[in-house]
Design a protein around this motif. Structure first.
Motif, short mmCIF file in Angstrom:
data_model
loop_
_atom_site.label_atom_id
_atom_site.label_comp_id
_atom_site.label_asym_id
_atom_site.label_seq_id
_atom_site.Cartn_x
_atom_site.Cartn_y
_atom_site.Cartn_z
N LEU A 1 -16.84 5.11 4.76
CA LEU A 1 -15.94 4.31 4.47
C LEU A 1 -14.53 4.63 5.09
CD1 LEU A 1 -15.03 1.80 2.74
CD2 LEU A 1 -14.78 3.58 0.75
N LYS A 2 -14.12 3.81 6.11
CA LYS A 2 -13.20 4.16 6.85
C LYS A 2 -11.70 3.45 6.78
CE LYS A 2 -12.14 7.10 9.97
NZ LYS A 2 -11.86 8.62 9.91
N SER A 3 -11.97 2.46 5.80
CA SER A 3 -10.81 1.60 5.58
C SER A 3 -9.87 2.02 4.70
CB SER A 3 -11.30 0.26 5.20
OG SER A 3 -12.32 -0.23 6.17
N THR A 4 -8.70 2.20 4.83
CA THR A 4 -7.77 2.27 3.62
C THR A 4 -7.09 0.87 3.16
OG1 THR A 4 -6.09 2.47 5.31
CG2 THR A 4 -6.91 4.49 4.43
N ALA A 5 -8.07 0.05 2.76
CA ALA A 5 -7.71 -1.15 2.15
C ALA A 5 -6.87 -1.00 0.87
CB ALA A 5 -9.13 -1.94 1.93
N ALA A 6 -5.84 -1.93 0.97
CA ALA A 6 -4.74 -1.78 -0.36
C ALA A 6 -5.53 -2.43 -1.28
CB ALA A 6 -3.56 -2.34 0.13
N VAL B 1 -22.06 7.62 0.44
CA VAL B 1 -20.65 7.27 0.75
C VAL B 1 -19.77 8.25 1.08
CG1 VAL B 1 -18.79 5.69 0.10
CG2 VAL B 1 -20.98 5.22 -0.76
N VAL B 2 -19.26 8.18 2.45
CA VAL B 2 -18.56 9.28 2.96
C VAL B 2 -17.13 8.55 3.10
CG1 VAL B 2 -18.10 10.93 4.51
CG2 VAL B 2 -20.30 10.71 3.79
N GLY B 3 -16.21 8.91 2.35
CA GLY B 3 -14.73 8.63 2.70
C GLY B 3 -14.38 9.51 3.99
N SER B 4 -13.51 8.80 4.98
CA SER B 4 -12.88 9.38 6.06
C SER B 4 -11.97 8.89 6.47
CB SER B 4 -14.05 9.01 7.02
OG SER B 4 -13.66 9.71 8.42
N ARG B 5 -10.60 9.90 6.61
CA ARG B 5 -9.42 9.31 7.15
C ARG B 5 -9.10 10.13 8.06
NH1 ARG B 5 -4.47 11.67 4.59
NH2 ARG B 5 -5.79 13.12 3.97
N CYS B 6 -7.97 11.00 8.16
CA CYS B 6 -7.51 11.46 9.46
C CYS B 6 -8.30 12.49 10.06
CB CYS B 6 -6.13 11.98 9.38
SG CYS B 6 -4.77 10.79 8.49
N TYR C 1 0.84 -1.20 0.08
CA TYR C 1 0.09 0.16 -0.17
C TYR C 1 1.00 1.32 0.03
CZ TYR C 1 -3.55 3.19 1.56
OH TYR C 1 -4.29 4.47 1.89
N SER D 1 -8.19 -3.38 -4.35
CA SER D 1 -9.17 -3.13 -4.98
C SER D 1 -9.90 -4.29 -5.21
CB SER D 1 -8.85 -2.19 -6.38
OG SER D 1 -8.48 -3.19 -7.33
#
Lengths: 316, 316
Positions: free
Chosen positions: A239-244, A261-266, A46, A246
């Motif tokens: 969506l809280k997962s940074t899955a490597a 769908v809301v992407g959410s990171r730091c 990743y 696809s």
């Protein structure tokens, strides 16, 4: 200095060069660091990261141009931004296109005796937050990011899908903010431990019906598909997962059911620091093991092994 | 009656049984019907639909229990809901889990001499809206649905990705509501026709930079990936395509860039009827050809052939 270095594989180097601070950067001697799902994914390719991983840490400022930081016990925001672009100007430093990210992109991280970060990234810690809680500030801030992006209804249960580290912290944060939470996963032992912490849990196979808000913490494209099935029409899936990886994802249900769908990171550290200082959240029961840095390989194995939650590296 | 029936393939049946109205339903004699991308996808297996396709229509009420509808020229909302569930009670009839959908799911559609719909789905038309404009009410309502879900900034351009029927209508609607729109696609001839209608267009290969709001009207999983690349961090991507195909999609950029993906489907008819009645939008230049029902096969071929936009079936 000692450092765990990811090249083709992870190796401990006893004589890795000490970090050389740029202008406006401090040097931090790392005390304790946490192993995160992202660290495990970096090893699988990743972000194509090469260098020292590790981005959850607590430590002491060894040297700094800022007298207010020198000698202080600190945690640090992991995105080192340029301070000049439109994202930085708009308060979205964490999306600065010129950023480096501690132990993730373009910047050596915390699995080492020392790290460097911009002074402005460092937060001195109040005495009320012990080291073993402070090492959770970064992932707790990432959980709080959800509440910076949207404000859920208090009268409907929120489903947290995934009973790992991330799911546990997201559930704890939402729960301490008085939201009604159900955590679902595949691991009875993990769920039992989360139940013992006062969280409402369910085996994923026992889930019935749909939820207006689902947080996918599975770290797996199959998890996203399952999360989508469990989201009410017109509902929201974070969506809280940074899955490597696809994966084959059919997005037609997103359209047909008008799911958001809301992407959410730091997230910003302040809400996490405030919650820990006030005793609103206690992540320490999630610590499954602490290894010395020299035993990083065993620590990484433990971090990949259910029912373990958080595995820490004691560095100094 | 005559009806185009999708079984394994599309066939015109001269003696298809007339629709039998349930309680509260009217019978409509169809005048004109539009061929939509969804109709083409149904033929490829989308929704596993069997029966009469067609959901964009204008016609005359032939029989009805409601005297206010009898003899009126109408268009009709395509989702026939149960009226009893929590979605119906909450004003989200279009997401009723017990719904049938005209020409798409569990209910024969408009490519026939007659169709049946609940009385409450029908909207009598003002004289100001001619048949060839009225047949666009359903897709224009679907375009307006975006504005029911979110309200974009007026000071930043919106990217509509896809130069087909759907992209054209979405761009026309956003444009007539004073938003700044760029339509991008692969077909120079289509883009030239959209430019002639006053829309700002760009070849997709000429796109440079990112947009705070992107509407994916490509109908293709590759389009979603491209749309994601073109969305600013913290931006919004409206997914407007009911693409039958699932595809390899890496959702990591949704998380890393904290993109919000909003699925968007059908909309209420009122805003579309109001815009057409007020002359704010004129979809008629998008009509590429009109075929009699008996030539449905040629019509479907034409609808699949760029640079054609909308192909209509003249039924009575």
């Amino acid at each position: 200095m000692r450092a765990v270095v990811l090249d083709r594989e992870l190796r401990l180097r006893p004589d890795h060069p000490d970090p050389a601070p740029a202008g406006g950067e401090s040097i931090v001697r790392v005390t304790l660091a946490g192993i995160c799902g992202t660290d495990l994914e970096l090893g699988r390719g990743y972000m194509s990261f090469r260098g020292v991983p590790g981005h959850e840490f607590v430590g002491w400022v060894e040297s700094s141009g800022d007298p207010a930081l020198r000698g202080r016990r600190v945690v640090g925001e992991i995105n080192a931004s340029c301070g000049r672009c439109s994202f930085c100007a708009g308060g979205h430093e964490r999306h600065c296109p010129n950023r480096t990210v501690l132990g993730i992109a373009g910047r050596d991280g915390a699995f080492a005796d020392f790290l460097r970060l911009p002074d402005r990234n460092l937060h001195p810690l109040p005495a009320a937050i012990a080291d073993d809680a402070a090492v959770f500030v970064e992932p707790i801030a990432a959980a709080y990011e959800i509440l910076a992006q949207l404000w859920p209804r208090h009268d409907r249960p929120i489903l947290v899908l995934g009973d790992g580290r991330l799911g546990a912290l997201v559930a704890m944060v939402l729960s301490c903010e008085q939201f009604e939470v159900v955590v679902a996963g595949h691991h009875p032992e993990k769920l039992a431990r989360l139940s013992a912490l006062g969280l409402r849990t369910l085996l994923e196979s026992q889930l019935d019906g749909t939820f207006g808000l689902v947080v996918d913490c599975t770290g797996d494209p199959r998890g996203f598909r399952r999360a989508l099935d469990l989201t009410l029409p017109r509902g929201t899936l974070v969506l809280k997962s940074t899955a490597a990886a696809s994966g084959e994802v059919n997005l037609a249900p997103v359209v047909v059911n008008e799911v958001t769908v809301v992407g959410s990171r730091c997230g910003r550290f302040e809400p996490a620091l405030a919650a820990l200082a006030a005793g609103k959240i206690d992540p320490c029961p999630l610590i499954s093991a602490v290894y010395p840095l020299d035993e990083f390989a065993a620590a990484f194995r433990a971090a990949s092994t259910p029912p373990n939650f958080k595995v820490l590296l004691r560095i100094s």
